[in-house]
Design an enzyme around this catalytic site. Structure first.
Site, short mmCIF file in Angstrom:
data_model
loop_
_atom_site.label_atom_id
_atom_site.label_comp_id
_atom_site.label_asym_id
_atom_site.label_seq_id
_atom_site.Cartn_x
_atom_site.Cartn_y
_atom_site.Cartn_z
CB ALA A 4 0.35 0.62 3.21
CE LYS A 56 -3.37 2.27 -8.42
NZ LYS A 56 -2.03 1.40 -7.58
P1 NAD Z 1 -5.87 3.13 3.23
O1 NAD Z 1 -7.05 3.76 2.85
O2 NAD Z 1 -5.82 1.97 3.88
O3 NAD Z 1 -5.04 4.11 4.05
C1 NAD Z 1 -4.86 5.43 3.74
C2 NAD Z 1 -4.34 6.24 5.05
O4 NAD Z 1 -3.85 7.42 4.68
C3 NAD Z 1 -5.50 6.37 5.97
O5 NAD Z 1 -5.07 6.32 7.22
C4 NAD Z 1 -6.02 7.90 5.76
O6 NAD Z 1 -6.36 8.45 6.77
C5 NAD Z 1 -4.45 8.48 5.52
N1 NAD Z 1 -4.49 9.68 4.77
C6 NAD Z 1 -5.34 10.14 3.75
N2 NAD Z 1 -5.32 11.32 3.55
C7 NAD Z 1 -4.23 11.75 4.20
C8 NAD Z 1 -3.44 13.02 4.30
N3 NAD Z 1 -3.97 14.21 3.43
N4 NAD Z 1 -2.41 12.82 5.18
C9 NAD Z 1 -2.04 12.04 5.90
N5 NAD Z 1 -2.69 10.84 6.12
C10 NAD Z 1 -3.79 10.85 4.93
O7 NAD Z 1 -4.90 3.04 2.06
P2 NAD Z 1 -3.75 2.12 1.74
O8 NAD Z 1 -4.03 1.07 0.97
O9 NAD Z 1 -3.00 1.68 3.10
O10 NAD Z 1 -2.91 2.94 0.79
C11 NAD Z 1 -1.97 3.94 1.14
C12 NAD Z 1 -0.78 4.23 0.02
O11 NAD Z 1 -0.14 3.07 0.01
C13 NAD Z 1 -1.36 4.66 -1.41
O12 NAD Z 1 -0.68 5.57 -1.93
C14 NAD Z 1 -1.29 3.51 -2.24
O13 NAD Z 1 -1.50 3.64 -3.44
C15 NAD Z 1 -0.50 2.60 -1.65
N6 NAD Z 1 -0.12 1.34 -1.94
C16 NAD Z 1 -1.22 0.77 -1.04
C17 NAD Z 1 -1.11 -0.71 -1.37
C18 NAD Z 1 -1.86 -1.89 -0.48
O14 NAD Z 1 -1.72 -3.11 -0.94
N7 NAD Z 1 -2.90 -1.29 0.46
C19 NAD Z 1 -0.28 -1.21 -2.40
C20 NAD Z 1 0.58 -0.49 -3.10
C21 NAD Z 1 0.63 0.85 -2.68
#
Ligand code: NAD
Length: 415
Positions: free
Chosen positions: A221, A105
């Protein structure tokens, strides 16, 4: 978000698993720490001519099963312990899905919302300049994560290709399609989670048609999860949120309109004609399915007992503390743990690597079908282990994933 060190959480989860599997102390100690970590300093020329210095990390947790793999986060509150925990979870995730990859990571402490496109590009290239000797298709393959995008992956791939004098599409995944991306990558994390939800619903006898869903984190996600839950199963999305707050309508939300408002105003909290709620309130709503898709440690021993959902999908990494896990298990909440639930992203990233290596592109349908097979099989291995050891789904997932890494560690003669 509770003030809990995510790496301590990851270590505690491993410790619990070591007890169940009766692991040798040497193997246990080896798996408790990252095998390599880089701390880098990245000077970036800003648009006003000044130079700003950013701190970044890359953690290569364990590569017994293959080259390390894992996303890069650009976040103002990034810490090395968060990156360590995420790298550990990537190790277990790749193992659980049967991928020939280890876990890694990366992260850079920055606020991408305050950077221009030019500054963001120079920061992205600067990060690769700092770590490139330790990355590559046979060593460590990054991908997008919080606040990093396909465009950022394209810049990083280009920088690595320039430094190595090759066209190295396989050095990074999550790229746009025309520079070596894979069909089906955009919604892979959410879609993989949906396949596990489908299997859980069968197991628990839940009818997903009109089942109510609340989603914390309407980003990559979470947003895809909203559309897929509705379009694949006919679920009703009643609550969504982002970092600025949430909205709720028990009769169902207009999720397209919420996307438009988020794009235009940067938050779903500006949607009108619905009830505004806070992020903690969203978690405790009377819904069938709760999807946590934002950050770590949002379900803790303080709120776990008040959670009413029958199923929790952890699309985010590390959203639940170990104490909360126990409370949810006792209360009969079926939690699909992060490194199973959100493994669709890395699985399609792996498919992207395979396509890059063979220079052959699969169709979207082929990708979805292969993803479904892997996610369904992983879900049932975990469910089987959960019944075998009479433990919660997270502990069960650990037993399956850690056993495979332990086998590789032993076969390679490391312990
Ligand atoms: P992203 O940046 O697209 O979205 C994150 C969302 O969370 C945003 O809408 C943001 O406003 C919101 N957010 C941030 N802080 C917050 C808080 N304190 N309270 C509530 N909402 C909050 O990111 P993503 O890619 O969707 O990732 C989200 C999670 O999923 C992370 O934990 C990431 O590690 C995990 N994840 C994502 C992927 C992927 O392919 N995108 C894969 C595996 C895991």
């Amino acid at each position: 978000m509770a003030d809990v060190n995510p790496f301590k959480v990851a270590q505690k989860q491993l410790d619990d698993c070591a007890e169940i599997l009766k692991l040798d102390s040497s193997v246990h100690q080896l798996l408790r720490q990252p095998m390599r970590e880089l701390h880098v300093t990245i000077p970036v020329r800003m648009d006003d001519g000044s130079v700003k210095v950013f701190q970044g990390f890359r953690v290569q947790y364990n590569n017994a099963l293959g080259p390390t793999k894992g996303g890069i986060r650009f976040h103002p509150e990034e810490t090395v312990d968060t990156v360590r925990a995420l790298a550990a979870w990537m190790t277990w995730k790749c193992s659980l899905l049967g991928l020939p990859l280890g876990g890694g990571k990366g992260g850079v402490i920055c606020n991408p919302k305050e950077l221009s496109q030019g500054e963001l590009e120079r920061l992205s290239r600067g990060y690769v300049d700092a770590i490139w000797q330790f990355m590559g298709p046979e060593k460590d393959v990054p991908a997008p994560d919080v606040y990093t995008t396909p465009q950022i992956m394209a810049w990083m791939m280009d920088e690595f290709s320039k430094l190595t004098g090759s066209n190295s599409f396989g050095c990074i995944t999550g790229k746009p399609l025309c520079v070596g991306g894979s069909c089906g990558r955009n919604d892979a994390t959410a879609r993989g989670g949906m396949f596990t939800l489908r299997e859980a619903a069968k197991e628990l006898g839940i009818n997903l048609k009109n089942a109510t869903v609340a989603i914390q984190g309407y980003g990559n996600a979470g947003c895809y999860a909203a559309f897929l839950a509705r379009d694949l199963f006919g679920c009703k999305v009643v609550a969504i949120s982002d970092s600025k707050g949430g909205i709720y309508n028990e009769n169902g939300l207009d999720i397209e309109a919420a996307c438009t408002i988020k794009t235009e105003t940067s938050t779903v909290a500006n949607v009108t004609g619905v009830k505004r709620i806070s992020n903690p309130e969203l978690l405790e709503l009377p819904v069938d399915i709760l999807i946590v898709a934002a950050l770590e440690n949002v379900i803790t021993n303080e709120n776990a007992a008040r959670i009413k959902a029958k199923v929790i999908l952890e699309l985010a990494n590390g959203p639940t503390t170990p104490e909360a896990d126990e409370i949810l298990f006792k209360n009969g909440v079926h939690l699909i743990p992060d490194f199973l639930c959100n493994a669709g992203g890395v699985t399609v990233s792996y498919f992207e690597m395979v396509q890059n290596i063979t220079r052959y592109a699969w169709t979207t349908e082929e990708v979805y079908q292969k993803l479904d097979e892997r996610m369904t099989s992983a879900y049932h291995s975990v469910l089987g282990a959960s019944k075998q050891y009479n433990v919660n789904m997270r502990k069960a997932a650990y037993t399956v994933a850690v056993s495979r890494v332990v086998e590789a560690v032993k076969l390679r003669g490391w312990a």
